[in-house]
Motif scaffolding. Structure first.
Motif, PDB file in Angstrom:
ATOM      1  N   SER A  64      -6.939   4.926  -8.412  1.00 27.75           N
ATOM      2  CA  SER A  64      -7.423   3.550  -8.454  1.00 27.75           C
ATOM      3  C   SER A  64      -7.360   2.997  -9.870  1.00 27.75           C
ATOM      4  N   GLU A  65      -7.829   3.782 -10.836  1.00 25.33           N
ATOM      5  CA  GLU A  65      -7.837   3.311 -12.225  1.00 25.33           C
ATOM      6  C   GLU A  65      -6.434   3.216 -12.789  1.00 25.33           C
ATOM      7  N   ARG A  66      -5.600   4.208 -12.464  1.00 18.08           N
ATOM      8  CA  ARG A  66      -4.237   4.214 -12.996  1.00 18.08           C
ATOM      9  C   ARG A  66      -3.423   3.020 -12.500  1.00 18.08           C
ATOM     10  N   MET A  67      -3.677   2.597 -11.267  1.00 17.37           N
ATOM     11  CA  MET A  67      -2.916   1.489 -10.688  1.00 17.37           C
ATOM     12  C   MET A  67      -3.625   0.155 -10.847  1.00 17.37           C
ATOM     13  N   GLY A  68      -4.801   0.167 -11.500  1.00 16.51           N
ATOM     14  CA  GLY A  68      -5.523  -1.078 -11.751  1.00 16.51           C
ATOM     15  C   GLY A  68      -6.015  -1.754 -10.479  1.00 16.51           C
ATOM     16  N   LEU A  69      -6.426  -0.958  -9.508  1.00 16.81           N
ATOM     17  CA  LEU A  69      -6.883  -1.494  -8.224  1.00 16.81           C
ATOM     18  C   LEU A  69      -8.350  -1.153  -7.992  1.00 16.81           C
ATOM     19  N   LYS A  70      -9.019  -2.032  -7.238  1.00 13.43           N
ATOM     20  CA  LYS A  70     -10.376  -1.715  -6.828  1.00 13.43           C
ATOM     21  C   LYS A  70     -10.341  -0.502  -5.899  1.00 13.43           C
ATOM     22  N   LEU A  71     -11.442   0.239  -5.895  1.00 15.31           N
ATOM     23  CA  LEU A  71     -11.473   1.480  -5.127  1.00 15.31           C
ATOM     24  C   LEU A  71     -11.169   1.230  -3.652  1.00 15.31           C
TER      25      LEU A  71
ATOM     26  N   ALA B  30      -8.914   3.472  -1.240  1.00 12.06           N
ATOM     27  CA  ALA B  30      -9.563   4.333  -0.251  1.00 12.06           C
ATOM     28  C   ALA B  30      -9.321   3.869   1.181  1.00 12.06           C
ATOM     29  N   GLN B  31      -9.265   2.548   1.395  1.00 16.43           N
ATOM     30  CA  GLN B  31      -9.154   2.092   2.774  1.00 16.43           C
ATOM     31  C   GLN B  31      -7.768   2.348   3.368  1.00 16.43           C
ATOM     32  N   PRO B  32      -6.660   2.080   2.641  1.00 16.22           N
ATOM     33  CA  PRO B  32      -5.356   2.482   3.183  1.00 16.22           C
ATOM     34  C   PRO B  32      -5.281   3.991   3.445  1.00 16.22           C
ATOM     35  N   LEU B  33      -5.909   4.772   2.565  1.00 17.76           N
ATOM     36  CA  LEU B  33      -5.933   6.216   2.754  1.00 17.76           C
ATOM     37  C   LEU B  33      -6.696   6.580   4.026  1.00 17.76           C
ATOM     38  N   ARG B  34      -7.815   5.915   4.229  1.00 16.46           N
ATOM     39  CA  ARG B  34      -8.624   6.192   5.432  1.00 16.46           C
ATOM     40  C   ARG B  34      -7.841   5.870   6.700  1.00 16.46           C
ATOM     41  N   VAL B  35      -7.172   4.732   6.739  1.00 13.02           N
ATOM     42  CA  VAL B  35      -6.391   4.362   7.924  1.00 13.02           C
ATOM     43  C   VAL B  35      -5.243   5.349   8.128  1.00 13.02           C
ATOM     44  N   ALA B  36      -4.642   5.789   7.047  1.00 13.37           N
ATOM     45  CA  ALA B  36      -3.516   6.723   7.143  1.00 13.37           C
ATOM     46  C   ALA B  36      -3.935   8.051   7.759  1.00 13.37           C
ATOM     47  N   VAL B  37      -5.125   8.537   7.415  1.00 14.34           N
ATOM     48  CA  VAL B  37      -5.506   9.883   7.862  1.00 14.34           C
ATOM     49  C   VAL B  37      -6.368   9.896   9.125  1.00 14.34           C
ATOM     50  N   THR B  38      -6.987   8.728   9.481  1.00 12.35           N
ATOM     51  CA  THR B  38      -7.847   8.695  10.672  1.00 12.35           C
ATOM     52  C   THR B  38      -7.331   7.758  11.755  1.00 12.35           C
TER      53      THR B  38
ATOM     54  N   HIS C 261     -12.681  13.251  -4.517  1.00 12.79           N
ATOM     55  CA  HIS C 261     -13.215  11.951  -4.905  1.00 12.79           C
ATOM     56  C   HIS C 261     -12.652  11.506  -6.258  1.00 12.79           C
ATOM     57  N   GLN C 262     -12.575  12.445  -7.192  1.00 10.72           N
ATOM     58  CA  GLN C 262     -12.078  12.098  -8.516  1.00 10.72           C
ATOM     59  C   GLN C 262     -10.606  11.720  -8.471  1.00 10.72           C
ATOM     60  N   ALA C 263      -9.838  12.404  -7.628  1.00 12.64           N
ATOM     61  CA  ALA C 263      -8.414  12.094  -7.515  1.00 12.64           C
ATOM     62  C   ALA C 263      -8.212  10.672  -7.000  1.00 12.64           C
ATOM     63  N   VAL C 264      -9.021  10.237  -6.058  1.00 11.87           N
ATOM     64  CA  VAL C 264      -8.915   8.875  -5.526  1.00 11.87           C
ATOM     65  C   VAL C 264      -9.281   7.867  -6.619  1.00 11.87           C
ATOM     66  N   ILE C 265     -10.350   8.173  -7.370  1.00 12.51           N
ATOM     67  CA  ILE C 265     -10.750   7.276  -8.458  1.00 12.51           C
ATOM     68  C   ILE C 265      -9.646   7.186  -9.514  1.00 12.51           C
TER      69      ILE C 265
ATOM     70  N   SER D 144       0.810  -1.215   0.000  1.00 16.19           N
ATOM     71  CA  SER D 144       0.000   0.000   0.000  1.00 16.19           C
ATOM     72  C   SER D 144       0.846   1.269   0.000  1.00 16.19           C
ATOM     73  N   ALA D 145       2.141   1.147   0.278  1.00 14.20           N
ATOM     74  CA  ALA D 145       2.995   2.334   0.297  1.00 14.20           C
ATOM     75  C   ALA D 145       2.998   3.061  -1.052  1.00 14.20           C
ATOM     76  N   PRO D 146       3.186   2.357  -2.188  1.00 10.43           N
ATOM     77  CA  PRO D 146       3.141   3.056  -3.482  1.00 10.43           C
ATOM     78  C   PRO D 146       1.782   3.707  -3.747  1.00 10.43           C
ATOM     79  N   VAL D 147       0.703   3.064  -3.275  1.00  7.41           N
ATOM     80  CA  VAL D 147      -0.640   3.619  -3.453  1.00  7.41           C
ATOM     81  C   VAL D 147      -0.754   4.948  -2.692  1.00  7.41           C
ATOM     82  N   LEU D 148      -0.283   4.968  -1.467  1.00 10.19           N
ATOM     83  CA  LEU D 148      -0.332   6.186  -0.672  1.00 10.19           C
ATOM     84  C   LEU D 148       0.534   7.286  -1.273  1.00 10.19           C
ATOM     85  N   GLN D 149       1.687   6.904  -1.826  1.00 12.85           N
ATOM     86  CA  GLN D 149       2.557   7.903  -2.455  1.00 12.85           C
ATOM     87  C   GLN D 149       1.887   8.500  -3.691  1.00 12.85           C
ATOM     88  N   ALA D 150       1.186   7.640  -4.460  1.00 15.10           N
ATOM     89  CA  ALA D 150       0.460   8.127  -5.633  1.00 15.10           C
ATOM     90  C   ALA D 150      -0.674   9.068  -5.212  1.00 15.10           C
TER      91      ALA D 150
END
Length: 471
Positions: free
Chosen positions: A413-420, A424-432, A406-410, A383-389
């Motif tokens: 997700s699309e650029r890295m070929g990952l489900k939303l 979103a969930q690693p991002l949520r844990v990182a910020v909350t 919302h669009q930036a997260v989408i 998830s580290a590369p996802v968070l950096q992106a």
């Protein structure tokens, strides 16, 4: 005749829900009939009354929004008036000095019980003419010995008492201080109270008070005696049933509107309607519709009502109530984000203000630890590369609003070929620090751009440190 009701608590403890319901019913009756509501503090029990309890009662009334038109009046400031009325009763032959000692009264009681009689004072000093040396007398009211006293109760209907069963009650103690049954009569008379609404534990006092009023030539008020409130198990309500102090309900995160709505339904109903605004209650309430049977509290119903009001009351009002809870947690509610925005984001997912406050701390405090289970699943080397992106995409936004976030997260997700969810969930844990929050775009907007980016950086650093430690 202008309707005048009163709430007259004794300041020997906190304002409990039984007292709050009595105050509410008295307040509603006065408001419905365009009358006046009086607050009176019955503090003649000098040994048990205290300023802390007075303040707790006033605080509870204020929190519930039960504003009074007159008062608070304090009985301890009216002793001269009570002495005047006691002297009048003595002068007119309606009261007398009783010189019986404690030992004599106890012997009288034991003899009556041995004969299987109801223990009560037998009136032996009624005709005494001379004082008794060495005894400081009490003063007793000379209750009628024949006939009946009828209470046309607005809740219970017609209740009849035999005067022969009512003993000569004490109206002034040996030190001269007045007793409850005397002070309440004088206060209701002087304050022009037309309707006395109180708990049914006072019903046996009512014929005695009526007789005192009649001796004074005063028309008694109308009486309404409310049934008691029971615990969920049907037993008498006690501390073991949970919160019984009004302010304890506040502390546990309930809104005053929810508690008022809940209390009014303990013994009163209007069809099948469950939820009432104050205006509706004033229009629909009638004391004669109160059920004379006891009502049991239902914590689940109160929680349901509270959740309803959290969702539907004005945002600014809920925010003001939430502000106190945030302050209790060391959060300055004046800091960003505005509390009203937090309420808007959280109101659909909280049942109490305590829950809302606890679940909103990350909006104001930095994330110092992560939920262990959430971090193990979402803050990984993958998830580290996802968070950096995400850091790069979010940092490049021109507007820090829900839509662009919302669009930036989408896009990531699309650029890295990952489900939303994998983004979103690693991002949520990182910020909350955990896995539960409002929608991620709302959450990031409320946290703010700079703090969001910093928290993402911290999460990436935490992952890198953990990876090194585990190598």
């Amino acid at each position: 005749m202008k309707v005048r009701t009163r709430f007259a608590p004794s300041p020997t403890g906190y304002l409990h829900i039984g007292g709050a319901r009595t105050a509410l019913f008295s307040w509603l009756y006065a408001r419905k009939h365009g009358g006046e509501f009086v607050l009176r503090v019955e503090d003649t029990d000098l040994a048990r009354s205290n300023a802390e309890s007075v303040n707790a009662i006033l605080e509870g009334m204020s929190w519930l929004g039960l504003e009074y038109d007159e008062g608070p009046f304090y009985q301890t400031q009216r002793f001269d008036r009570y002495k005047e009325v006691v002297q009048r009763l003595l002068d007119e032959g309606h009261a007398y000095y009783c010189y019986c000692t404690k030992e004599e009264l106890e012997a009288m009681r034991e003899e009556q019980m041995a004969r299987k009689e109801k223990p009560r004072y037998d009136g032996r000093c009624r005709m005494r003419k001379a004082p008794r040396e060495g005894v400081d007398p009490v003063i007793r009211f000379k209750n009628p010995m024949e006939g009946i006293t009828v209470v046309d109760d607005m809740v219970r209907g017609r209740v009849t008492f035999q005067n022969s069963e009512l003993d000569d009650l004490i109206i002034a103690r040996s030190d001269g201080t007045p007793t409850y049954n005397l002070t309440v009569v004088v206060d209701d008379w002087d304050m022009g109270i037309t309707h006395v609404i109180r708990g049914d534990d006072h019903l046996n006092n009512t014929p005695r008070q009526i007789n005192i009023l009649k001796a004074l030539g005063v028309e008694p008020p109308r009486y309404a005696h409310l049934p008691m409130i029971l615990g969920p198990d049907g037993a008498k309500l006690s501390k073991r049933h949970g919160a019984v102090s009004v302010m304890q309900y506040r502390d546990e995160g309930y809104l005053p509107e929810a508690l008022l709505n809940y209390l009014v339904r303990l013994g009163w109903a209007h069809g099948d309607q469950e939820i009432f605004s104050l205006d509706e209650l004033i229009e629909l309430f009638d004391i004669e519709d109160v059920n004379h049977s006891a009502s049991a509290i239902n914590p689940d119903k109160l929680l349901w009502l509270n959740q309803h009001y959290l969702k539907t009351l004005g945002t600014d009002h809920v925010a003001r109530q939430l502000s106190w809870h945030m302050g209790q947690r060391g959060v300055d509610p004046a800091c960003n984000p505005p509390l009203r925005d937090v309420v808007e984001a959280q109101r659909e997912r909280a049942k109490t203000l305590v829950e809302m406050a606890d679940n909103s701390l990350y909006f104001y405090r930095e994330v110092e630890t992560y939920d262990e289970k959430a971090a193990r699943k979402n803050l990984t080397a993958d998830s580290a590369p996802v968070l950096q992106a995400l850091h790069g995409a979010l940092g490049a936004l021109g507007q820090w609003e829900d839509g662009p976030i919302h669009q930036a997260v989408i896009d990531v997700s699309e650029r890295m070929g990952l489900k939303l969810g994998k983004v979103a969930q690693p991002l949520r844990v990182a910020v909350t620090g955990g896995t539960v929050s409002p929608p991620i775009d709302q959450t990031l907007r409320l946290i703010g751009r700079d703090r969001t980016l910093k928290r993402i950086e911290n999460a990436v650093q935490w992952i890198e440190t953990k990876t090194v430690d585990n190598a």
